[in-house]
Enzyme design. Structure first.
Site, PDB file in Angstrom:
ATOM      1  CE1 TYR A   1      31.661   4.556   7.716  1.00  0.00           C
ATOM      2  CE2 TYR A   1      29.331   3.709   8.691  1.00  0.00           C
ATOM      3  CZ  TYR A   1      30.078   4.620   8.289  1.00  0.00           C
ATOM      4  OH  TYR A   1      29.449   6.077   8.088  1.00  0.00           O
TER       5      TYR A   1
ATOM      6  CE  LYS B   1      32.135   7.171  10.471  1.00  0.00           C
ATOM      7  NZ  LYS B   1      32.343   8.597  10.644  1.00  0.00           N
TER       8      LYS B   1
END
Length: 243
Positions: A157, A161
């Site tokens: 993640y 991001k």
């Protein structure tokens, strides 16, 4: 000040079936936009589009897997055929897996990176020449405070991001040459299924209503033609881990 309006603008919102994407679609629909709501979950996105129309807005639903180059191309072609133009792309679709580096599989890693980073790339690449041809447009990438800080069991993640934030700023630099605005919206924790279903022990009082972040998206889209906001961060007042 030449304040812009989203009224009549054809706006693509990915991940529009629930959570922040749903809030963005609803907010822009209420503001007069023509919302092209996209999601991999057909029933979810149809319900969102119907709700916008029931409230007097204009919305259309599209089943889209942002990981698929063919899916992206077909969806963009369909939107162009049905509406004649695209004014705004909002890359909101996202996913996560909460596993340590030892436990995360290659398939898990690929899925998170494909949705969160490959998807925005594919959509931006498909839409960019259409915006360039029209001489204007706006791409908004929904990133996260996960692009600014880190926690454990989230390597995929964070990689996605941080990558999306870098992609957004790089695309901003390119887009200015073609009068295309690019904005990264760095969202703090929200009361959405993305958090509440995976971390049910989270105190909802330290999170923010996704409608607040949706209003920020609306705000950046209504800046005067001569102004662009490359990055904006929207945090809950009681978020304890940032900064």
């Amino acid at each position: 000040m030449n304040q812009r309006s989203v009224t009549g603008k054809v706006i693509i919102v990915t991940g529009a079936g629930q959570g922040l994407g749903e809030a963005i679609a609803n907010t822009l629909g209420a503001a007069g936009a023509i919302v092209c709501a996209c999601d991999i979950k057909e029933d979810h996105v149809k319900n969102v589009a119907h709700a916008i129309k029931d409230a007097g807005g204009a919305a259309y639903s599209y089943v889209l897997d942002v990981r698929s180059e063919d899916d992206v191309r077909q969806t963009v072609d369909n939107i162009m055929a049905e509406h004649g133009r695209i004014d705004v792309l909002i890359n909101n679709a996202g996913t996560d897996v909460t596993l340590s580096i030892e436990d995360i599989s290659v398939a898990d890693w690929n899925r998170v990176l494909d949705v969160n980073l490959r998807g925005p790339f594919l959509l931006s690449k498909a839409v960019y020449p259409l915006l360039k041809h029209r001489g204007k447009g706006h791409i908004v990438n929904i990133t996260s405070t996960a692009a600014k800080r880190v926690w454990t069991e989230a390597t995929a993640y964070h990689a996605s991001k941080w990558g999306l934030l870098g992609f957004s700023h790089a695309l901003h630099a390119e887009g200015r040459r073609d009068n295309i605005k690019v904005t990264a919206v760095v969202a703090g924790g929200m009361r959405t299924p993305f958090i509440m279903e995976r971390f049910p022990d989270t105190d909802p009082n330290v999170l923010q209503d996704p409608k607040n972040v949706a209003e920020t998206v609306h705000f950046v889209l209504t800046q005067p033609d001569e102004t662009v906001i490359p990055e904006v961060m929207v945090l809950p007042m009681r978020e304890t881990s940032w900064p």
